[in-house]
Design a protein around this motif. Structure first.
Motif, PDB file in Angstrom:
ATOM      1  N   UNK A 194       0.900  -1.227  -0.019  1.00  0.00           N
ATOM      2  CA  UNK A 194       0.020  -0.056   0.085  1.00  0.00           C
ATOM      3  C   UNK A 194       0.731   1.086   0.081  1.00  0.00           C
ATOM      4  N   UNK A 195       0.527   2.035  -0.788  1.00  0.00           N
ATOM      5  CA  UNK A 195       1.266   3.371  -0.835  1.00  0.00           C
ATOM      6  C   UNK A 195       0.794   4.331   0.025  1.00  0.00           C
ATOM      7  N   UNK A 196       1.414   4.939   0.847  1.00  0.00           N
ATOM      8  CA  UNK A 196       1.138   5.953   1.835  1.00  0.00           C
ATOM      9  C   UNK A 196       1.047   7.252   1.215  1.00  0.00           C
ATOM     10  N   UNK A 234       2.023  11.218   5.818  1.00  0.00           N
ATOM     11  CA  UNK A 234       3.272  11.119   6.265  1.00  0.00           C
ATOM     12  C   UNK A 234       3.692  12.577   6.705  1.00  0.00           C
ATOM     13  N   UNK A 235       3.335  13.767   6.173  1.00  0.00           N
ATOM     14  CA  UNK A 235       3.593  14.962   6.742  1.00  0.00           C
ATOM     15  C   UNK A 235       2.520  15.434   8.012  1.00  0.00           C
ATOM     16  N   UNK A 236       1.475  14.884   7.897  1.00  0.00           N
ATOM     17  CA  UNK A 236       0.687  14.918   9.249  1.00  0.00           C
ATOM     18  C   UNK A 236       1.383  14.358  10.232  1.00  0.00           C
TER      19      UNK A 236
END
Length: 107
Positions: A12-14, A19-21
């Motif tokens: 699964x690609x996040x 990621x920044x959050x």
């Protein structure tokens, strides 16, 4: 367990936003974290303050007590329970106010 169990899953690609959050949440200062906890549960903080107050009063009165320790501890327990029930009651009243009175004003 079979070795093929984990091989049938898909990667699964996040998203970058997620990621920044997460990174921003980890970089919050201590005061921001405390403020967010107080904003989410103000009566939790009130409970901790009540607990600290009761403990402080109990320690002070333990040194200057004139009654037997069993009676003193019973009285301290009753005071602590009364404080807890009072804070819980205030929290319930605050929640009912938010749920019923504020919603009616908004509508």
């Amino acid at each position: 367990m079979n070795d093929n169990t984990w091989k049938i899953t898909e990667n699964i690609e996040i998203p970058e936003e997620a990621v920044e959050m997460i990174m921003l949440e980890n970089e919050k200062s201590l005061t921001d974290r405390i403020y967010s906890v107080v904003k989410r549960s103000p009566f939790g903080i009130a409970g901790l303050v009540g607990f600290s107050t009761i403990c402080g009063i109990g320690m002070y009165k333990w040194k200057t007590r004139t009654v037997s320790p069993s009676i003193f501890l019973t009285q301290l327990r009753v005071i602590a329970q009364g404080t807890a029930v009072g804070i819980i009651s205030l929290g319930m009243l605050y929640g009912m106010y938010n749920d019923y009175i504020k919603k009616k004003k908004k509508e």
